[in-house]
Write an enzyme that holds these catalytic residues in place. Sequence first.
Site: not given
Length: 390
Positions: A72, A201, A293, A297, A385
Amino acid sequence: MRTQVAIIGSGPAGLLLGQLLHKAGIDAVIVERRSRDHVLSRIRAGVLESGTVGLLDAIGASARLHEEGLRHDGVELLFGGRRHRIDLSRLTGGRHVTVYGQTQMTRDLMDHRAASGGVTVYEADDVEPRDFDGGKPFVSYRKGGVAHRLDCDFIAGCDGFHGVSRASAPENAIKTFERVYPFGWLGILADVPPVSHELIYAGEARGFALCSMRSATRSRYYVQCGLDERIEDWSDARFWDELRARLDPASAEALVTGPSIEKSIAPLRSFVCEPMRFGRLFLAGDAAHIVPPTGAKGLNLAAGDVHYLSQALIEHFREGSDAGLDAYSARALARVWKAERFSWHLTSLMHHFPENSPFEQRMQRAELDYLVSSDHAMAALAENYVGLPY
Ligand code: APR
Ligand code: PHB
């Protein structure tokens, strides 16, 4: 029985540590409370940083990951009815994440450990780290009603948030930091194609939602829910309706629904214990810290701890130096706290906080508007990220 390193817990942290030590010729025995099947039955997150992939490569347990994992290069933030793509690859000089279920990674590590002859004692009862403040630590446990003692040079507490290792630390030697969030995540796993090829998200007024996946045919979705919610009150239909209501119209239209394979509610917390070492007992992974979550991580922090701890143990056994062991806690915590910050920030940004004033709600929206308008702001999110360096 005797070993060089006794590892408590056969989750990602314990298994990864065991195999990194095995690769270096260091003997380790894992003592696990549950059965192999129970450990594999847990549904957990599935976004791997390149550092985590690198550790699996190093021990030779990444073949299936490279075959089935999904690269991704971006993620999307949805708010105000619009999706905004964060181009992780462009903003981090080509870095990316790999979507690959933690269950699959745990299975790969278990298979690798079995093939390499590593000893794992499953279904061990009353496991306890003992005499770790002295020079002759050991782990006591019972198996099939018979008492056992595992003598060792060091103990790695990889037994998760509810494990015995952190609980065994002297009360006056440990300091904890915690934030419990006023909501949880209701998650569903279903054999339906993901709504998008990248993660979404969503942070709309109705509450947070996350569109994730395990493969091109298996999806993982979450919606923020109240702490008083009960799973039996959430039919599949109710879940899918709520998820649609938190997506933009096009995504809601495109969403493919189906029967759930798994459905559960998890609370969200931020937690850190300091230090991560007590004499010859070293904590790694969820035994020492928990992140919400949102930033994906948890697993990756466990990998980072184990990277540092394995290096330190190898240095001890190979060179007789304890410099790495003495530096472990501070080194691991420096990275842990940065990930705690990122996870707390993204959680604060994307979730609906019932107690937020109208002004604070406007601040949340202004943060998001600024974030997607600034390459600098997006680069800061992107580098966290994809994973900060070890
Ligand atoms: N004795 C032996 N084993 C124990 C004990 C005990 N007293 N208590 C817990 N365990 C085992 C659990 O059964 C589990 O298999 O320790 C293991 C801990 O594994 P995890 O909880 O997965 O923690 P960790 O290996 O640090 O991995 C962290 O996994 O849980 C996710 O969200 C978490 O992604 C993060 C990652
Ligand atoms: C998941 O796929 O389970 C997942 C992905 C990203 C997150 C959390 C969970 O931030």
